[in-house]
Design an enzyme around this catalytic site. Structure first.
Site, mmCIF file in Angstrom:
data_model
loop_
_atom_site.group_PDB
_atom_site.id
_atom_site.type_symbol
_atom_site.label_atom_id
_atom_site.label_comp_id
_atom_site.label_asym_id
_atom_site.label_seq_id
_atom_site.Cartn_x
_atom_site.Cartn_y
_atom_site.Cartn_z
ATOM 1 N N ARG A 121 0.843 -1.204 0.000
ATOM 2 C CA ARG A 121 0.000 0.000 0.000
ATOM 3 C C ARG A 121 0.867 1.238 0.000
ATOM 4 N NH1 ARG A 121 -4.823 -1.530 4.330
ATOM 5 N NH2 ARG A 121 -5.561 -3.371 3.214
ATOM 6 N N SER A 181 -8.179 -1.265 0.928
ATOM 7 C CA SER A 181 -9.191 -1.586 1.921
ATOM 8 C C SER A 181 -9.950 -0.355 2.407
ATOM 9 C CB SER A 181 -8.559 -2.345 3.087
ATOM 10 O OG SER A 181 -9.549 -2.834 3.962
ATOM 11 N N HIS A 182 -9.803 -0.025 3.683
ATOM 12 C CA HIS A 182 -10.569 1.038 4.316
ATOM 13 C C HIS A 182 -9.863 2.382 4.231
ATOM 14 C CE1 HIS A 182 -7.682 -0.654 7.037
ATOM 15 N NE2 HIS A 182 -7.718 0.426 7.800
ATOM 16 N N ASP A 240 -16.743 -1.337 4.142
ATOM 17 C CA ASP A 240 -15.631 -0.436 3.823
ATOM 18 C C ASP A 240 -15.279 -0.437 2.343
ATOM 19 O OD1 ASP A 240 -14.582 -3.039 3.791
ATOM 20 O OD2 ASP A 240 -12.581 -2.323 4.308
ATOM 21 N N ASP A 278 -14.610 -5.922 2.986
ATOM 22 C CA ASP A 278 -14.280 -6.993 3.918
ATOM 23 C C ASP A 278 -14.517 -6.625 5.384
ATOM 24 O OD1 ASP A 278 -12.125 -5.299 4.313
ATOM 25 O OD2 ASP A 278 -10.580 -6.768 3.795
ATOM 26 N N ARG A 279 -14.905 -5.398 5.658
ATOM 27 C CA ARG A 279 -15.167 -4.994 7.045
ATOM 28 C C ARG A 279 -16.643 -4.663 7.228
ATOM 29 N NH1 ARG A 279 -9.941 -2.292 9.608
ATOM 30 N NH2 ARG A 279 -8.374 -3.286 8.309
ATOM 31 N N LYS A 290 -12.046 -11.881 5.271
ATOM 32 C CA LYS A 290 -13.155 -11.358 6.059
ATOM 33 C C LYS A 290 -14.212 -10.832 5.090
ATOM 34 C CE LYS A 290 -10.240 -7.307 7.150
ATOM 35 N NZ LYS A 290 -8.899 -7.860 6.941
#
Length: 542
Positions: free
Chosen positions: A21, A112-113, A276, A280-281, A375
């Site tokens: 990232r 991701s988030h 998110d 996955d969240r 997740k």
């Protein structure tokens, strides 16, 4: 035509807990993305002629890198690429596609988030054939290769049209643009009682889901509004945007404050949730009550048998070390396995593959099961809805009954974001040095009973992962955990996890920060947070 392009290595391509990232401008440096993708391929064996899944969360630069990855996959000998229409595949959906179609692996483009946009975050993650994130032995090999790479291979053909479902032969490799939602939605119908949930909604049950202008929008629209019959508008911010609408796509109480305030209001819906950037969240809020991720994991595990996909019970529960011990009490009472792993979903993969765990979770709003190897935000929401439909009770009732049965684990995470990296590393190093002297030390009325640097011994492959977080345990069962996050891109994020177990139901309604006040003070003193970081208070409290 295949081209071999000379390149020079970058020294900063070490994957973290969820891939590489960086800020978008860093990925836009000459050959930066290409170097990392080629390093992935160079670290793998036996993929010639096999299928590679490619997708992402729709953030800025997603489409550009997908085109690069497709052309590089062709040049390196893959036989087929499956890519989501529009470049979209949520992380759990990508895991499912890899597993269902027995792909060799997958490249997931997401941070991701983290925020998205021209100057915000981007990421590349490799998932192996079981659908889960690459284990450390592969990510270590990728990093080592990235430090010496001198060329990459790429095919010279026009960009693929990502906006129509189609299958075409490009230079001997099949490129299949697929519906990103269909296979995932079908899997959810297998796991959950959609009829019971539809009936609940038809009786006036109101749900509100905030997709946060991120990848779960199309999935949530299809599942909640079309297949389950929730009224139009139940799913908000459902169009995935490259910059997530300028919002931070992290489903916590800071970035979902509008939803939280609504759920605490007089005319609140019965159930509120969010997911998110890459899906996955999850965030779970009932009318008048926020459910912490740690409590959610425990409650889902305790009630999973109410859903068809888990009607025969679960083999075990796994949680990341910083996640509260609420799930441990469920496992103990049910007589099933309980596993404590480092942070990072990749550590759950072996347990799931071996049939030792069925449901897994992390305090950072990630929950999932053996249906995929990631997740899964929507999975958690659907399991909650299934439980609510079968039990016919409110979220508040279910949570309070759970606490009465198992006790309450008061729990909070304090994040200090953007801390100077050297200062953060110095804080952790100083904690490690003082670990032997901490047992027996008193902080107010608290006495340290034990202190260590968590190491994980994988019961399946016998691998050992060291330095996974500093644990300070107090007499009576309370604890504080310190660790540095591996998901940020600017400076360092110090995470402090504070937990107290309360078995007495008459003491289950104390405000969380009040219940943890003495532990919070002790944590600040033990680590000298202000002295070492200059921070008077956390950036985010969840």
């Amino acid at each position: 035509m295949i081209k071999t392009v000379s390149t020079t290595p970058y020294a900063d391509q070490k994957p973290g807990t969820s891939g590489l990232r960086k800020k978008v401008p860093e990925f836009q440096r000459p050959n930066y993305a290409e170097n990392f993708i080629q390093s992935i391929f160079d670290s793998l064996e036996g993929y010639q002629g096999k299928c590679l899944v490619i997708g992402g969360d729709g953030r800025y630069y997603n489409r550009d890198v997908i085109q690069k990855a497709i052309k590089m996959a062709a040049a390196n000998g893959f036989g087929k690429v499956m890519v989501g229409k529009g470049g979209i595949l949520s992380t759990p959906a990508a895991s499912h596609i890899i597993r269902k179609y027995k792909a060799f692996g997958g490249i997931i483009l997401s941070a991701s988030h983290n925020p998205g946009g021209p100057t915000e975050d981007f990421g590349i993650k490799y998932n192996i054939g079981n659908g889960g994130p690459a284990p450390e032995k592969i990510t270590d090999a990728i990093y080592e290769r990235s430090k010496v790479i001198d060329s990459y291979k790429i095919s010279d053909f026009p960009d693929i049209n990502l906006d129509r479902i189609a299958r075409e032969d490009i230079g001997g490799m099949i490129v299949s643009v697929i519906d990103p939602v269909e296979d995932y939605a079908a899997l959810m119908e297998e796991l959950f009682d959609f009829g019971a949930i539809r009936n609940l909604i038809s009786l006036g049950f109101r749900l509100c889901f905030d997709a946060m202008s991120a990848v779960t929008g199309p999935y949530a629209k299809e599942i909640f509004e079309i297949r389950l019959g929730a009224p139009d508008g139940s799913v908000r911010n459902f169009l995935p945007l490259p910059d997530f609408g300028g919002h931070h796509p992290d489903p916590n109480l800071v970035h979902c404050k509008e939803l939280y305030d609504e759920m605490m209001g007089d005319d609140a819906p019965d159930f509120g949730a969010a997911s998110d950037g890459d899906g996955d969240r999850n965030l779970i809020i009932g009318k008048g009550i926020y459910v912490t991720p740690s409590d959610s994991l425990a409650i889902l595990a305790a009630n999973a048998n109410l859903a068809p996909g888990y009607s025969h019970g679960i083999a075990g529960i796994a949680r990341s070390m910083p996640t509260s011990g609420a799930a441990d009490r469920v496992a103990e009472k049910r007589g099933i396995g309980m596993y404590e792993t480092p942070t990072g979903w990749k550590f759950f993969g072996n347990l799931l593959d071996a049939g030792m765990a069925t449901i897994c979770g992390e305090e950072s709003s990630g929950t999932g099961s053996n249906h995929v190897r990631e997740k899964d935000g929507l999975w958690a929401v659907l399991l909650w809805l299934n439980i609510l439909a079968v039990r016919g009770e409110s979220v508040v009732d279910i949570v309070t009954q759970h606490w009465a049965t198992y006790g309450r684990n008061y729990y909070s995470r304090h994040d200090y974001e953007g801390v100077d990296t050297d200062a953060a590393n110095g804080l952790i190093a100083a904690l490690r040095e003082k670990l032997p002297t901490l047992p027996g030390t008193k902080y107010g009325d608290l006495t340290v009973s034990a202190a260590d640097d968590f190491a994980y011994h994988d019961p399946v492959d016998k691998s050992v992962s060291q330095h996974q977080g500093i644990r300070i345990l107090f007499e009576g069962g309370s604890r504080v955990v310190f660790r540095l996050s591996g998901t940020g891109t600017t400076g360092a994020t110090l995470r402090v996890y504070i937990e107290r177990y309360e078995p007495d139901p008459t003491r289950h309604n104390i405000e969380t920060q009040e219940a943890l006040a003495d532990l919070i003070t002790a944590a600040q003193e033990i680590a000298d947070i202000k002295g070492r970081t200059g921070r008077d208070a956390p950036t985010v409290i969840t």
